[in-house]
Write a protein that holds these residues in place. Structure first.
Motif, PDB file in Angstrom:
ATOM      1  N   CYS A  69       0.824  -1.219   0.000  1.00 58.91           N
ATOM      2  CA  CYS A  69       0.000   0.000   0.000  1.00 58.91           C
ATOM      3  C   CYS A  69       0.853   1.262   0.000  1.00 58.91           C
ATOM      4  O   CYS A  69       2.058   1.225   0.264  1.00 58.91           O
ATOM      5  CB  CYS A  69      -0.962  -0.011   1.191  1.00 58.91           C
ATOM      6  SG  CYS A  69      -0.168   0.289   2.777  1.00 58.91           S
ATOM      7  N   VAL A  70       0.208   2.381  -0.271  1.00 58.42           N
ATOM      8  CA  VAL A  70       0.881   3.680  -0.347  1.00 58.42           C
ATOM      9  C   VAL A  70       1.565   4.025   0.972  1.00 58.42           C
ATOM     10  O   VAL A  70       2.700   4.511   0.995  1.00 58.42           O
ATOM     11  CB  VAL A  70      -0.142   4.787  -0.712  1.00 58.42           C
ATOM     12  CG1 VAL A  70       0.491   6.163  -0.678  1.00 58.42           C
ATOM     13  CG2 VAL A  70      -0.740   4.521  -2.078  1.00 58.42           C
ATOM     14  N   LEU A  71       0.894   3.765   2.083  1.00 62.73           N
ATOM     15  CA  LEU A  71       1.435   4.096   3.396  1.00 62.73           C
ATOM     16  C   LEU A  71       2.725   3.309   3.664  1.00 62.73           C
ATOM     17  O   LEU A  71       3.721   3.868   4.121  1.00 62.73           O
ATOM     18  CB  LEU A  71       0.384   3.803   4.463  1.00 62.73           C
ATOM     19  CG  LEU A  71       0.568   4.507   5.786  1.00 62.73           C
ATOM     20  CD1 LEU A  71      -0.780   4.922   6.342  1.00 62.73           C
ATOM     21  CD2 LEU A  71       1.274   3.603   6.749  1.00 62.73           C
ATOM     22  N   CYS A  72       2.709   2.009   3.373  1.00 61.30           N
ATOM     23  CA  CYS A  72       3.892   1.176   3.615  1.00 61.30           C
ATOM     24  C   CYS A  72       5.026   1.497   2.640  1.00 61.30           C
ATOM     25  O   CYS A  72       6.189   1.253   2.940  1.00 61.30           O
ATOM     26  CB  CYS A  72       3.534  -0.302   3.507  1.00 61.30           C
ATOM     27  SG  CYS A  72       2.528  -0.910   4.868  1.00 61.30           S
ATOM     28  N   SER A  73       4.683   2.033   1.464  1.00 56.22           N
ATOM     29  CA  SER A  73       5.687   2.390   0.449  1.00 56.22           C
ATOM     30  C   SER A  73       6.353   3.725   0.743  1.00 56.22           C
ATOM     31  O   SER A  73       7.402   4.033   0.186  1.00 56.22           O
ATOM     32  CB  SER A  73       5.038   2.471  -0.930  1.00 56.22           C
ATOM     33  OG  SER A  73       4.448   1.250  -1.267  1.00 56.22           O
ATOM     34  N   SER A  74       5.737   4.517   1.603  1.00 57.68           N
ATOM     35  CA  SER A  74       6.252   5.857   1.877  1.00 57.68           C
ATOM     36  C   SER A  74       7.593   5.797   2.597  1.00 57.68           C
ATOM     37  O   SER A  74       7.759   5.050   3.558  1.00 57.68           O
ATOM     38  CB  SER A  74       5.247   6.629   2.741  1.00 57.68           C
ATOM     39  OG  SER A  74       5.813   7.836   3.194  1.00 57.68           O
ATOM     40  N   GLY A  75       8.510   6.594   2.143  1.00 53.13           N
ATOM     41  CA  GLY A  75       9.816   6.678   2.794  1.00 53.13           C
ATOM     42  C   GLY A  75       9.819   7.641   3.967  1.00 53.13           C
ATOM     43  O   GLY A  75      10.841   7.824   4.625  1.00 53.13           O
ATOM     44  N   LYS A  76       8.676   8.269   4.229  1.00 55.02           N
ATOM     45  CA  LYS A  76       8.588   9.281   5.283  1.00 55.02           C
ATOM     46  C   LYS A  76       8.077   8.722   6.605  1.00 55.02           C
ATOM     47  O   LYS A  76       7.879   9.472   7.551  1.00 55.02           O
ATOM     48  CB  LYS A  76       7.671  10.423   4.829  1.00 55.02           C
ATOM     49  CG  LYS A  76       8.188  11.156   3.613  1.00 55.02           C
ATOM     50  CD  LYS A  76       7.237  12.234   3.169  1.00 55.02           C
ATOM     51  CE  LYS A  76       7.777  12.950   1.954  1.00 55.02           C
ATOM     52  NZ  LYS A  76       6.847  13.944   1.431  1.00 55.02           N
ATOM     53  N   ARG A  77       7.845   7.423   6.669  1.00 57.52           N
ATOM     54  CA  ARG A  77       7.324   6.824   7.900  1.00 57.52           C
ATOM     55  C   ARG A  77       8.467   6.321   8.778  1.00 57.52           C
ATOM     56  O   ARG A  77       9.521   5.929   8.285  1.00 57.52           O
ATOM     57  CB  ARG A  77       6.390   5.646   7.577  1.00 57.52           C
ATOM     58  CG  ARG A  77       5.268   5.939   6.610  1.00 57.52           C
ATOM     59  CD  ARG A  77       4.258   6.923   7.099  1.00 57.52           C
ATOM     60  NE  ARG A  77       3.533   6.503   8.280  1.00 57.52           N
ATOM     61  CZ  ARG A  77       2.369   7.015   8.648  1.00 57.52           C
ATOM     62  NH1 ARG A  77       1.791   7.962   7.931  1.00 57.52           N
ATOM     63  NH2 ARG A  77       1.770   6.611   9.732  1.00 57.52           N
ATOM     64  N   ASP A  78       8.227   6.294  10.087  1.00 61.67           N
ATOM     65  CA  ASP A  78       9.213   5.814  11.059  1.00 61.67           C
ATOM     66  C   ASP A  78       9.053   4.300  11.201  1.00 61.67           C
ATOM     67  O   ASP A  78       8.107   3.825  11.823  1.00 61.67           O
ATOM     68  CB  ASP A  78       8.969   6.513  12.405  1.00 61.67           C
ATOM     69  CG  ASP A  78       9.942   6.075  13.485  1.00 61.67           C
ATOM     70  OD1 ASP A  78      10.770   5.166  13.231  1.00 61.67           O
ATOM     71  OD2 ASP A  78       9.868   6.627  14.593  1.00 61.67           O
ATOM     72  N   ASP A  79       9.996   3.548  10.630  1.00 58.05           N
ATOM     73  CA  ASP A  79       9.835   2.088  10.670  1.00 58.05           C
ATOM     74  C   ASP A  79      10.370   1.457  11.956  1.00 58.05           C
ATOM     75  O   ASP A  79      10.457   0.244  12.074  1.00 58.05           O
ATOM     76  CB  ASP A  79      10.438   1.414   9.433  1.00 58.05           C
ATOM     77  CG  ASP A  79      11.930   1.623   9.320  1.00 58.05           C
ATOM     78  OD1 ASP A  79      12.519   2.282  10.209  1.00 58.05           O
ATOM     79  OD2 ASP A  79      12.519   1.115   8.349  1.00 58.05           O
ATOM     80  N   SER A  80      10.683   2.287  12.968  1.00 60.29           N
ATOM     81  CA  SER A  80      11.054   1.740  14.272  1.00 60.29           C
ATOM     82  C   SER A  80       9.820   1.559  15.155  1.00 60.29           C
ATOM     83  O   SER A  80       9.908   1.060  16.272  1.00 60.29           O
ATOM     84  CB  SER A  80      12.069   2.649  14.980  1.00 60.29           C
ATOM     85  OG  SER A  80      11.440   3.866  15.360  1.00 60.29           O
ATOM     86  N   LEU A  81       8.648   1.975  14.640  1.00 63.33           N
ATOM     87  CA  LEU A  81       7.385   1.834  15.364  1.00 63.33           C
ATOM     88  C   LEU A  81       6.395   1.055  14.505  1.00 63.33           C
ATOM     89  O   LEU A  81       6.251   1.328  13.312  1.00 63.33           O
ATOM     90  CB  LEU A  81       6.780   3.205  15.677  1.00 63.33           C
ATOM     91  CG  LEU A  81       7.566   4.114  16.611  1.00 63.33           C
ATOM     92  CD1 LEU A  81       6.927   5.500  16.648  1.00 63.33           C
ATOM     93  CD2 LEU A  81       7.631   3.521  18.008  1.00 63.33           C
ATOM     94  N   LEU A  82       5.710   0.099  15.119  1.00 61.78           N
ATOM     95  CA  LEU A  82       4.699  -0.689  14.419  1.00 61.78           C
ATOM     96  C   LEU A  82       3.444  -0.720  15.274  1.00 61.78           C
ATOM     97  O   LEU A  82       3.422  -1.304  16.357  1.00 61.78           O
ATOM     98  CB  LEU A  82       5.204  -2.119  14.170  1.00 61.78           C
ATOM     99  CG  LEU A  82       4.279  -3.034  13.383  1.00 61.78           C
ATOM    100  CD1 LEU A  82       4.103  -2.540  11.951  1.00 61.78           C
ATOM    101  CD2 LEU A  82       4.816  -4.456  13.376  1.00 61.78           C
ATOM    102  N   CYS A  83       2.399  -0.061  14.812  1.00 68.15           N
ATOM    103  CA  CYS A  83       1.143   0.028  15.556  1.00 68.15           C
ATOM    104  C   CYS A  83       0.186  -1.060  15.080  1.00 68.15           C
ATOM    105  O   CYS A  83      -0.114  -1.154  13.885  1.00 68.15           O
ATOM    106  CB  CYS A  83       0.527   1.411  15.334  1.00 68.15           C
ATOM    107  SG  CYS A  83      -1.012   1.661  16.227  1.00 68.15           S
ATOM    108  N   VAL A  84      -0.286  -1.877  15.998  1.00 67.40           N
ATOM    109  CA  VAL A  84      -1.212  -2.957  15.670  1.00 67.40           C
ATOM    110  C   VAL A  84      -2.636  -2.513  15.987  1.00 67.40           C
ATOM    111  O   VAL A  84      -2.937  -2.140  17.118  1.00 67.40           O
ATOM    112  CB  VAL A  84      -0.883  -4.243  16.470  1.00 67.40           C
ATOM    113  CG1 VAL A  84      -1.870  -5.355  16.131  1.00 67.40           C
ATOM    114  CG2 VAL A  84       0.545  -4.689  16.183  1.00 67.40           C
ATOM    115  N   VAL A  85      -3.498  -2.551  14.962  1.00 63.99           N
ATOM    116  CA  VAL A  85      -4.905  -2.184  15.123  1.00 63.99           C
ATOM    117  C   VAL A  85      -5.780  -3.352  14.680  1.00 63.99           C
ATOM    118  O   VAL A  85      -5.315  -4.264  14.002  1.00 63.99           O
ATOM    119  CB  VAL A  85      -5.268  -0.909  14.318  1.00 63.99           C
ATOM    120  CG1 VAL A  85      -4.531   0.304  14.862  1.00 63.99           C
ATOM    121  CG2 VAL A  85      -4.988  -1.097  12.833  1.00 63.99           C
ATOM    122  N   GLU A  86      -7.053  -3.296  15.071  1.00 65.69           N
ATOM    123  CA  GLU A  86      -7.971  -4.384  14.728  1.00 65.69           C
ATOM    124  C   GLU A  86      -8.434  -4.333  13.276  1.00 65.69           C
ATOM    125  O   GLU A  86      -8.449  -5.341  12.592  1.00 65.69           O
ATOM    126  CB  GLU A  86      -9.187  -4.366  15.655  1.00 65.69           C
ATOM    127  CG  GLU A  86      -8.849  -4.712  17.088  1.00 65.69           C
ATOM    128  CD  GLU A  86     -10.052  -4.637  18.007  1.00 65.69           C
ATOM    129  OE1 GLU A  86     -11.203  -4.659  17.521  1.00 65.69           O
ATOM    130  OE2 GLU A  86      -9.847  -4.551  19.235  1.00 65.69           O
TER     131      GLU A  86
END
Length: 199
Positions: A69-86
């Motif tokens: 997805c677009v969000l996971c492809s973004s280079g602007k996200r902090d990949d040291s954090l992973l938020c788990v949602v339902e």
């Protein structure tokens, strides 16, 4: 009077929606056919297109038209954090806060033994793999329901056993809320999760 088979099929199909019983399904079907045929055609086309084109993102498990997805492809996200949602709707709410810039993993459900949803029904292997690959902190943001709490507890135990750092979003008073209108459970949790006031 016999209902035409195509109308009966439409009513039955609408009943698959959550919270829609036979009477509601019947009202919807009559409304679409009698008052909003263009809307009915748009709904049919959109539903067909969504079923045909949407898949689960290979990384976060949310819905996407692409492999990632677009969000996971973004280079602007902090990949040291992973938020788990339902659910994907929970991801959208997190994004609307504009306070979280990490990555996500969507469970597409929660543990609910009464509804027949057990651990093997959730993509937990993919979650663990993703957390290990990213070497990140996992933030559990499941709902504060009995099922959401059970899911968070189960995930915390599972992830900590893999040496993964785990945290849980805080509970407490709503912004703008008044103490006299808050239930005692929420108030008690706010007191327990209090933090020091600093300058």
């Amino acid at each position: 009077m016999n209902t035409p088979s195509s109308l009966e099929a439409l009513i039955e199909a609408l009943r698959c929606l959550p919270g829609v019983g036979p009477k509601s399904a019947q009202r919807m079907a009559y409304h679409l056919l009698q008052r909003d045929k263009p809307g009915a055609l748009r709904l049919a086309h959109s539903l067909g297109s969504a079923v045909e084109n949407l898949r689960h993102c290979a990384k976060c498990n949310s819905f996407s038209e692409e492999e990632v997805c677009v969000l996971c492809s973004s280079g602007k996200r902090d990949d040291s954090l992973l938020c788990v949602v339902e659910m994907p709707a929970d991801l959208l709410m997190m994004e609307q806060t504009q306070c979280y810039r990490g990555m996500y993993f969507v469970l597409m459900g929660r543990l609910s033994p009464l509804d027949g949803v057990v651990a093997r029904d959730l993509p937990l292997d993919r979650l663990i793999r993703r957390a290990q690959e990213q070497s990140c902190e996992v933030i559990l943001a499941t709902n504060f329901t009995v099922e959401g709490e059970a899911t968070a507890h189960y995930l915390a135990t599972l992830l900590r056993a893999q040496g993964i750092k785990v945290s849980r979003i805080a509970r407490g008073l709503p912004v703008g809320g008044e103490l006299e209108h808050v239930d005692s459970g929420t108030l008690a949790q706010a007191v327990l999760e209090r933090r020091e006031v600093r300058e």
